[in-house]
Scaffold this motif. Sequence first.
Motif, PDB file in Angstrom:
ATOM      1  N   LYS A   1      26.875  86.695 -34.539  1.00  0.00           N
ATOM      2  CA  LYS A   1      27.536  86.251 -35.764  1.00  0.00           C
ATOM      3  C   LYS A   1      26.742  85.112 -36.401  1.00  0.00           C
ATOM      4  CE  LYS A   1      30.708  82.531 -34.684  1.00  0.00           C
ATOM      5  NZ  LYS A   1      30.131  81.664 -35.696  1.00  0.00           N
TER       6      LYS A   1
ATOM      7  N   VAL B   1      29.836  91.339 -40.913  1.00  0.00           N
ATOM      8  CA  VAL B   1      29.366  90.101 -40.283  1.00  0.00           C
ATOM      9  C   VAL B   1      27.928  89.819 -40.717  1.00  0.00           C
ATOM     10  CG1 VAL B   1      28.704  89.083 -38.053  1.00  0.00           C
ATOM     11  CG2 VAL B   1      30.959  90.133 -38.331  1.00  0.00           C
TER      12      VAL B   1
ATOM     13  N   ILE C   1      36.528  86.010 -40.571  1.00  0.00           N
ATOM     14  CA  ILE C   1      36.829  87.405 -40.269  1.00  0.00           C
ATOM     15  C   ILE C   1      37.774  87.418 -39.080  1.00  0.00           C
ATOM     16  CG2 ILE C   1      35.940  89.629 -39.449  1.00  0.00           C
ATOM     17  CD1 ILE C   1      33.408  89.131 -41.055  1.00  0.00           C
TER      18      ILE C   1
ATOM     19  N   VAL D   1      34.436  80.629 -32.720  1.00  0.00           N
ATOM     20  CA  VAL D   1      35.097  81.843 -32.256  1.00  0.00           C
ATOM     21  C   VAL D   1      36.441  81.436 -31.654  1.00  0.00           C
ATOM     22  CG1 VAL D   1      34.996  83.811 -30.683  1.00  0.00           C
ATOM     23  CG2 VAL D   1      32.905  82.998 -31.814  1.00  0.00           C
TER      24      VAL D   1
ATOM     25  N   LEU E   1      35.281  83.306 -36.645  1.00  0.00           N
ATOM     26  CA  LEU E   1      35.648  84.629 -36.154  1.00  0.00           C
ATOM     27  C   LEU E   1      36.867  84.493 -35.253  1.00  0.00           C
ATOM     28  CD1 LEU E   1      34.761  87.659 -36.035  1.00  0.00           C
ATOM     29  CD2 LEU E   1      33.413  87.041 -34.020  1.00  0.00           C
TER      30      LEU E   1
END
Length: 171
Positions: A125, A91, A99, A5, A131
């Motif tokens: 996720k 997702v 994404i 992330v 992400l």
Amino acid sequence: MTGYVHIYTGNGKGKTTAAFGLTLRASGADKKVFIAQFVKGKTYSEIKAIQNYLPQIELKQYGRGCFIVNDPTEADIQAAQQGLREIMELVKSERYDLIILDEIFIALHYKLISVEAVTELITNKPANLELVLTGRYAPDEIIELADLVTEMKEVNHYYQKGVPARKGIEF
């Protein structure tokens, strides 16, 4: 491969640009990319570039223009919430390697969507999904969930000297 992330936040220029740079790199490595633009609803140069030269990258806007100078309307709220619902399904689908949720923090700041919903999206996720979340005003509770946080700090900006946004550089 483990997916992480990323957060690009702060008052400086370059948050969306950093995310699009990662998009370009991922595309070059044959990764499947989806870009969700919250709040934005206009055609910017990066969108034209994707449409014309990188059709394998999917991009969808969940905004209706630029309400930042006014208060968001109910339609703005609905667009952002619909976008978040669609992203949650994407997702779960595991169709994408990367994404990007561009300007998601602006949507949070204006209370178009909830911090809890974004937190849920991050914590649920798939392990292999990369992400990326961008925008000013990243909340601390989301920063704590991120693996990489970059804060863009404005030190000097020609906008302060009256230079308007320029096509191909700022939009």
